[in-house]
Enzyme design. Structure first.
Site, PDB file in Angstrom:
ATOM      1  N   HIS A   1       0.846  -1.198   0.000  1.00 42.85           N
ATOM      2  CA  HIS A   1       0.000   0.000   0.000  1.00 42.85           C
ATOM      3  C   HIS A   1       0.875   1.239   0.000  1.00 42.85           C
ATOM      4  CE1 HIS A   1       0.755  -0.589   4.281  1.00 42.85           C
ATOM      5  NE2 HIS A   1       0.224   0.586   4.578  1.00 42.85           N
TER       6      HIS A   1
ATOM      7  N   HIS B   1       1.398   3.881   1.898  1.00 35.47           N
ATOM      8  CA  HIS B   1       1.954   4.624   3.033  1.00 35.47           C
ATOM      9  C   HIS B   1       3.478   4.699   2.937  1.00 35.47           C
ATOM     10  CE1 HIS B   1      -1.829   4.075   5.760  1.00 35.47           C
ATOM     11  NE2 HIS B   1      -1.931   5.110   4.931  1.00 35.47           N
TER      12      HIS B   1
ATOM     13  N   ASP C   1       5.847   4.564   4.979  1.00 29.81           N
ATOM     14  CA  ASP C   1       6.684   3.562   5.657  1.00 29.81           C
ATOM     15  C   ASP C   1       6.593   2.180   4.984  1.00 29.81           C
ATOM     16  OD1 ASP C   1       4.027   3.391   6.610  1.00 29.81           O
ATOM     17  OD2 ASP C   1       4.677   2.326   8.411  1.00 29.81           O
ATOM     18  N   HIS C   2       6.047   2.153   3.773  1.00 27.01           N
ATOM     19  CA  HIS C   2       6.045   0.917   2.969  1.00 27.01           C
ATOM     20  C   HIS C   2       6.619   1.132   1.574  1.00 27.01           C
ATOM     21  CE1 HIS C   2       3.729  -1.527   5.875  1.00 27.01           C
ATOM     22  NE2 HIS C   2       3.452  -0.309   6.314  1.00 27.01           N
TER      23      HIS C   2
ATOM     24  N   HIS D   1      -7.616  -0.604   5.539  1.00 20.69           N
ATOM     25  CA  HIS D   1      -6.532   0.219   6.121  1.00 20.69           C
ATOM     26  C   HIS D   1      -6.274   1.372   5.157  1.00 20.69           C
ATOM     27  CE1 HIS D   1      -2.811   1.328   8.119  1.00 20.69           C
ATOM     28  NE2 HIS D   1      -2.147   1.145   7.002  1.00 20.69           N
TER      29      HIS D   1
ATOM     30  N   ASP E   1      -0.278  -3.899   6.155  1.00 15.63           N
ATOM     31  CA  ASP E   1      -0.866  -3.352   7.386  1.00 15.63           C
ATOM     32  C   ASP E   1      -2.335  -3.730   7.510  1.00 15.63           C
ATOM     33  OD1 ASP E   1       1.553  -2.215   7.882  1.00 15.63           O
ATOM     34  OD2 ASP E   1       0.902  -0.135   7.690  1.00 15.63           O
TER      35      ASP E   1
ATOM     36  N   HIS F   1       4.576  -4.878  10.268  1.00 16.52           N
ATOM     37  CA  HIS F   1       5.177  -4.257  11.465  1.00 16.52           C
ATOM     38  C   HIS F   1       5.415  -5.282  12.564  1.00 16.52           C
ATOM     39  CE1 HIS F   1       4.667   0.132  10.609  1.00 16.52           C
ATOM     40  NE2 HIS F   1       3.685  -0.297   9.838  1.00 16.52           N
TER      41      HIS F   1
HETATM   42 ZN    ZN Z   1      -0.046   1.591   6.512  1.00 18.85          ZN
END
Ligand code: ZN
Length: 260
Positions: free
Chosen positions: A54, A56, A58-59, A113, A134, A172
């Site tokens: 996805h 975001h 942090d991905h 999400h 996530d 995570h």
């Molecule tokens: Zn995320």
């Protein structure tokens, strides 16, 4: 197929998927370029593709830099996220097949999400494996940023329908805190207690708690246990007016976790 977790940022996991020839590889969720490129160089691998779950940061934060470092790199992501996944070269919809580094997999569309979230399922070359980003965490699920409880339940159910032996590689390292929350809701659940003990040992040794399995998640993850009488009774003590309805059970569980 060999799978190597790469710790990224504070508590993210990227993964290296090494193909059957032990030479070609793909990466899942590259939030930082440095550690992924270092692992590739260290192992003498040829990185062919990044699979993004996805959009975001942090991905996908490292996508552009890895794509610049490796000409011809493929970057796969959700068709619904065509404009949001950096350096994207191929977009996938639900059920579409993919082949990377000699490995065949399938995209699963699991929104909530984020509205474009994908999982990647690899049924062959060893135990089946799913990269759940996530959406499904070990003993938890992602926050509902772009979806409803019903939609998240559908997405989680799609993952829960995979074979029980499927290894779950999530985005995570939240497992220990998730299990402490699960234990508060179901203090009598022996599977949760046993898993928490094992996870605390792993964390004390500085080791990752991934992968989990679909079978373990069904037994220990409160976000897959909306039918559990024990979970329902526990929620009803906190919310006496709780309706006898799976969506209400799920939504209240998510609400409690949001402030845990
Ligand atoms: Zn995320």
């Amino acid at each position: 197929m060999e799978i190597v977790p790469i710790p990224l940022l504070a508590d993210n996991y990227g993964y290296l998927l090494i193909g059957p020839d032990s030479r070609r590889a793909a990466a899942v969720d590259c939030s930082e370029a440095g550690p992924v490129l270092a692992e590739i160089a260290h192992r003498g691998l040829a990185l062919e593709a990044i699979l993004s779950t996805h959009h975001h940061y942090d991905h996908v934060g490292g996508n552009e830099e890895v794509a610049r470092a490796i000409p011809g790199l493929r970057v796969l992501g959700s068709r619904a996220d065509r404009t949001r996944v950096p350096a994207l070269t191929e977009s996938l919809a639900d059920g579409e097949e993919l082949e990377v580094a000699g490995m065949r997999g399938r995209a699963l569309f699991i929104p909530a999400h984020t509205s474009g979230h994908l999982a990647y399922f690899f049924p062959d070359d060893g135990p089946p494996s799913v990269f759940s980003g996530d959406t499904l965490f070990a003993a938890g699920c992602g926050r509902l940023f772009e979806g409803s409880p019903e939609q998240m339940m559908r997405s989680l159910s799609k993952l829960a329908a995979l074979p029980d032996v499927t290894r779950v590689y999530c985005g995570h390292e939240y497992t220990e805190k998730n299990l402490r929350f699960a234990r508060e809701l179901e203090p009598e659940n022996a599977d949760i207690a046993r898993k928490l003990e094992r996870v605390q040992r792993l964390r004390a040794e500085g080791r990752p708690t991934v992968p989990s399995t679909i079978a373990e998640e069904k037994l220990t993850n409160p976000f897959l246990r909306w039918e559990s009488p024990a979970l329902r009774a526990s929620l009803r003590r906190r919310f006496p007016d709780l309706a006898d309805d799976p969506v209400a059970v799920f939504a209240r569980t998510r609400e409690l976790k949001d402030s845990y």
